[in-house]
Design a protein around this motif. Structure first.
Motif, PDB file in Angstrom:
ATOM      1  N   PHE A  82       0.817  -1.209   0.000  1.00  0.00           N
ATOM      2  CA  PHE A  82       0.000   0.000   0.000  1.00  0.00           C
ATOM      3  C   PHE A  82       0.852   1.262   0.000  1.00  0.00           C
ATOM      4  CE2 PHE A  82      -2.706  -3.287   1.775  1.00  0.00           C
ATOM      5  CZ  PHE A  82      -3.821  -3.164   0.965  1.00  0.00           C
ATOM      6  N   PHE A  83       1.988   1.210   0.717  1.00  0.00           N
ATOM      7  CA  PHE A  83       2.885   2.356   0.775  1.00  0.00           C
ATOM      8  C   PHE A  83       3.913   2.327  -0.357  1.00  0.00           C
ATOM      9  CE2 PHE A  83       1.157   2.478   5.029  1.00  0.00           C
ATOM     10  CZ  PHE A  83       1.078   3.833   5.291  1.00  0.00           C
ATOM     11  N   GLY A  84       4.116   1.164  -0.951  1.00  0.00           N
ATOM     12  CA  GLY A  84       5.045   1.047  -2.065  1.00  0.00           C
ATOM     13  C   GLY A  84       6.488   0.860  -1.659  1.00  0.00           C
ATOM     14  N   VAL A  85       6.779   0.940  -0.377  1.00  0.00           N
ATOM     15  CA  VAL A  85       8.132   0.759   0.150  1.00  0.00           C
ATOM     16  C   VAL A  85       8.037   0.145   1.534  1.00  0.00           C
ATOM     17  CG1 VAL A  85       9.170   2.722  -1.093  1.00  0.00           C
ATOM     18  CG2 VAL A  85       8.201   3.083   1.168  1.00  0.00           C
ATOM     19  N   THR A  86       9.155  -0.341   2.025  1.00  0.00           N
ATOM     20  CA  THR A  86       9.186  -0.833   3.401  1.00  0.00           C
ATOM     21  C   THR A  86       9.081   0.349   4.367  1.00  0.00           C
ATOM     22  OG1 THR A  86      11.581  -0.671   3.597  1.00  0.00           O
ATOM     23  CG2 THR A  86      10.685  -2.765   2.740  1.00  0.00           C
ATOM     24  N   ALA A  87       8.755   0.067   5.604  1.00  0.00           N
ATOM     25  CA  ALA A  87       8.655   1.131   6.616  1.00  0.00           C
ATOM     26  C   ALA A  87      10.008   1.820   6.808  1.00  0.00           C
ATOM     27  CB  ALA A  87       8.153   0.550   7.932  1.00  0.00           C
ATOM     28  N   GLY A  88      11.088   1.059   6.770  1.00  0.00           N
ATOM     29  CA  GLY A  88      12.419   1.651   6.908  1.00  0.00           C
ATOM     30  C   GLY A  88      12.729   2.619   5.783  1.00  0.00           C
ATOM     31  N   ASN A  89      12.380   2.244   4.558  1.00  0.00           N
ATOM     32  CA  ASN A  89      12.612   3.144   3.424  1.00  0.00           C
ATOM     33  C   ASN A  89      11.730   4.380   3.496  1.00  0.00           C
ATOM     34  OD1 ASN A  89      14.664   1.667   2.261  1.00  0.00           O
ATOM     35  ND2 ASN A  89      13.285   0.509   0.941  1.00  0.00           N
ATOM     36  N   LEU A  90      10.473   4.229   3.915  1.00  0.00           N
ATOM     37  CA  LEU A  90       9.607   5.398   4.058  1.00  0.00           C
ATOM     38  C   LEU A  90      10.183   6.353   5.094  1.00  0.00           C
ATOM     39  CD1 LEU A  90       7.044   6.955   3.337  1.00  0.00           C
ATOM     40  CD2 LEU A  90       5.870   5.639   5.116  1.00  0.00           C
ATOM     41  N   GLN A  91      10.671   5.821   6.195  1.00  0.00           N
ATOM     42  CA  GLN A  91      11.273   6.664   7.236  1.00  0.00           C
ATOM     43  C   GLN A  91      12.474   7.424   6.682  1.00  0.00           C
ATOM     44  OE1 GLN A  91      10.180   7.441  10.192  1.00  0.00           O
ATOM     45  NE2 GLN A  91      11.967   8.610  10.818  1.00  0.00           N
ATOM     46  N   ARG A  92      13.298   6.755   5.887  1.00  0.00           N
ATOM     47  CA  ARG A  92      14.455   7.412   5.260  1.00  0.00           C
ATOM     48  C   ARG A  92      14.013   8.501   4.290  1.00  0.00           C
ATOM     49  NH1 ARG A  92      16.799   2.617   6.140  1.00  0.00           N
ATOM     50  NH2 ARG A  92      16.092   1.566   4.256  1.00  0.00           N
ATOM     51  N   TYR A  93      12.989   8.231   3.488  1.00  0.00           N
ATOM     52  CA  TYR A  93      12.477   9.228   2.547  1.00  0.00           C
ATOM     53  C   TYR A  93      11.984  10.468   3.290  1.00  0.00           C
ATOM     54  CZ  TYR A  93      12.432   5.521  -1.019  1.00  0.00           C
ATOM     55  OH  TYR A  93      12.774   4.519  -1.882  1.00  0.00           O
ATOM     56  N   ILE A  94      11.273  10.259   4.389  1.00  0.00           N
ATOM     57  CA  ILE A  94      10.762  11.375   5.182  1.00  0.00           C
ATOM     58  C   ILE A  94      11.921  12.197   5.742  1.00  0.00           C
ATOM     59  CG2 ILE A  94       9.516  11.995   7.296  1.00  0.00           C
ATOM     60  CD1 ILE A  94       7.725   9.497   6.729  1.00  0.00           C
ATOM     61  N   GLN A  95      12.920  11.513   6.311  1.00  0.00           N
ATOM     62  CA  GLN A  95      14.082  12.222   6.861  1.00  0.00           C
ATOM     63  C   GLN A  95      14.826  12.982   5.767  1.00  0.00           C
ATOM     64  OE1 GLN A  95      16.106   8.930   8.740  1.00  0.00           O
ATOM     65  NE2 GLN A  95      15.283   9.441  10.747  1.00  0.00           N
ATOM     66  N   ASP A  96      15.031  12.332   4.615  1.00  0.00           N
ATOM     67  CA  ASP A  96      15.733  12.994   3.511  1.00  0.00           C
ATOM     68  C   ASP A  96      14.958  14.204   3.019  1.00  0.00           C
ATOM     69  OD1 ASP A  96      17.674  11.058   3.715  1.00  0.00           O
ATOM     70  OD2 ASP A  96      17.072   9.971   1.888  1.00  0.00           O
ATOM     71  N   PHE A  97      13.642  14.074   2.886  1.00  0.00           N
ATOM     72  CA  PHE A  97      12.810  15.189   2.443  1.00  0.00           C
ATOM     73  C   PHE A  97      12.932  16.365   3.396  1.00  0.00           C
ATOM     74  CE2 PHE A  97       8.847  17.567   2.742  1.00  0.00           C
ATOM     75  CZ  PHE A  97       8.727  18.039   1.445  1.00  0.00           C
ATOM     76  N   ASN A  98      12.853  16.075   4.700  1.00  0.00           N
ATOM     77  CA  ASN A  98      12.934  17.148   5.694  1.00  0.00           C
ATOM     78  C   ASN A  98      14.301  17.831   5.665  1.00  0.00           C
ATOM     79  OD1 ASN A  98      10.295  16.803   6.552  1.00  0.00           O
ATOM     80  ND2 ASN A  98      10.859  15.366   8.158  1.00  0.00           N
ATOM     81  N   GLN A  99      15.365  17.061   5.439  1.00  0.00           N
ATOM     82  CA  GLN A  99      16.705  17.654   5.359  1.00  0.00           C
ATOM     83  C   GLN A  99      16.862  18.480   4.088  1.00  0.00           C
ATOM     84  OE1 GLN A  99      19.384  14.360   5.759  1.00  0.00           O
ATOM     85  NE2 GLN A  99      19.388  14.465   7.996  1.00  0.00           N
ATOM     86  N   LEU A 100      16.412  17.958   2.957  1.00  0.00           N
ATOM     87  CA  LEU A 100      16.542  18.674   1.691  1.00  0.00           C
ATOM     88  C   LEU A 100      15.727  19.959   1.659  1.00  0.00           C
ATOM     89  CD1 LEU A 100      16.507  15.768  -0.902  1.00  0.00           C
ATOM     90  CD2 LEU A 100      18.426  17.270  -0.345  1.00  0.00           C
ATOM     91  N   SER A 101      14.555  19.916   2.248  1.00  0.00           N
ATOM     92  CA  SER A 101      13.713  21.111   2.248  1.00  0.00           C
ATOM     93  C   SER A 101      14.064  22.029   3.406  1.00  0.00           C
ATOM     94  CB  SER A 101      12.237  20.718   2.297  1.00  0.00           C
ATOM     95  OG  SER A 101      11.956  20.040   3.505  1.00  0.00           O
ATOM     96  N   GLU A 102      15.046  21.630   4.193  1.00  0.00           N
ATOM     97  CA  GLU A 102      15.512  22.402   5.348  1.00  0.00           C
ATOM     98  C   GLU A 102      14.369  22.753   6.281  1.00  0.00           C
ATOM     99  OE1 GLU A 102      17.735  25.640   3.678  1.00  0.00           O
ATOM    100  OE2 GLU A 102      19.302  24.301   2.940  1.00  0.00           O
ATOM    101  N   GLU A 103      13.473  21.789   6.436  1.00  0.00           N
ATOM    102  CA  GLU A 103      12.330  21.976   7.328  1.00  0.00           C
ATOM    103  C   GLU A 103      12.798  21.904   8.775  1.00  0.00           C
ATOM    104  OE1 GLU A 103       8.813  22.066   6.952  1.00  0.00           O
ATOM    105  OE2 GLU A 103       8.976  22.355   4.806  1.00  0.00           O
ATOM    106  N   THR A 104      12.504  22.919   9.544  1.00  0.00           N
ATOM    107  CA  THR A 104      12.736  22.832  10.980  1.00  0.00           C
ATOM    108  C   THR A 104      11.484  22.281  11.643  1.00  0.00           C
ATOM    109  OG1 THR A 104      12.045  25.125  11.230  1.00  0.00           O
ATOM    110  CG2 THR A 104      14.406  24.703  11.018  1.00  0.00           C
ATOM    111  N   ASN A 105      10.360  22.489  10.986  1.00  0.00           N
ATOM    112  CA  ASN A 105       9.088  21.972  11.451  1.00  0.00           C
ATOM    113  C   ASN A 105       8.640  20.910  10.443  1.00  0.00           C
ATOM    114  OD1 ASN A 105       6.423  21.493  12.013  1.00  0.00           O
ATOM    115  ND2 ASN A 105       5.874  23.636  12.302  1.00  0.00           N
ATOM    116  N   THR A 106       8.482  19.687  10.898  1.00  0.00           N
ATOM    117  CA  THR A 106       8.139  18.592   9.990  1.00  0.00           C
ATOM    118  C   THR A 106       6.634  18.498   9.740  1.00  0.00           C
ATOM    119  OG1 THR A 106       8.037  17.019  11.824  1.00  0.00           O
ATOM    120  CG2 THR A 106      10.152  17.262  10.694  1.00  0.00           C
ATOM    121  N   GLU A 107       5.904  19.500  10.151  1.00  0.00           N
ATOM    122  CA  GLU A 107       4.443  19.466  10.034  1.00  0.00           C
ATOM    123  C   GLU A 107       3.969  19.340   8.589  1.00  0.00           C
ATOM    124  OE1 GLU A 107       0.871  22.527  10.963  1.00  0.00           O
ATOM    125  OE2 GLU A 107       2.357  22.276  12.555  1.00  0.00           O
ATOM    126  N   SER A 108       4.619  20.019   7.657  1.00  0.00           N
ATOM    127  CA  SER A 108       4.140  19.989   6.271  1.00  0.00           C
ATOM    128  C   SER A 108       4.330  18.612   5.641  1.00  0.00           C
ATOM    129  CB  SER A 108       4.818  21.063   5.431  1.00  0.00           C
ATOM    130  OG  SER A 108       6.201  20.817   5.332  1.00  0.00           O
TER     131      SER A 108
END
Length: 130
Positions: A82-108
């Motif tokens: 349903f998610f298309g990736v393992t939970a570990g990969n989704l967690q990595r994608y989220i962390q990478d996205f937050n770092q690349l977008s320089e989000e200090t607030n992960t709300e978005s």
């Protein structure tokens, strides 16, 4: 724990939380406590480096069949398709996205993920093993 007692055909009414992945103990699947360097399992005592923590899906849903409402939680790799990736990969994608977008607030990023999960599940009918 993994034996199915019956099957329930039901529709998803709502998503009950916005935390779909959690750091999970490899031995007992309990939630790990993480600090910047280490993880530990309060249930079985397993420890290790935080970077080596594994993640697992946890999706809490309110569902309805023709007669009743139920609160259920679906765990583990059965959610990978349903998610298309393992939970570990989704967690990595989220962390990478937050770092690349320089989000200090992960709300978005959390809001976007919740919206995608709601679109995928709410109003859809599934067969649940209970």
């Amino acid at each position: 724990m993994n034996s199915v007692q019956g099957l329930l055909a039901a529709s998803v009414i709502s998503i009950q939380n916005s935390c779909f992945v959690y750091p999970a103990c490899q031995n007992c699947f309990s939630r790990l406590t993480l600090d910047t360097r280490r993880f530990s399992c309060l249930k079985c005592g397993c420890t290790g480096e935080a970077k080596d923590a594994s993640y697992r899906y946890r999706l809490s849903l309110k569902i309805a069949d023709t007669n009743d409402l139920f609160d259920i939680t679906v765990f583990g790799s059965c959610l990978d398709p349903f998610f298309g990736v393992t939970a570990g990969n989704l967690q990595r994608y989220i962390q990478d996205f937050n770092q690349l977008s320089e989000e200090t607030n992960t709300e978005s990023s959390t809001r976007a993920l919740v919206q995608a999960v709601e679109t995928c599940f709410i109003g859809k009918r599934f067969i649940f093993g209970v």
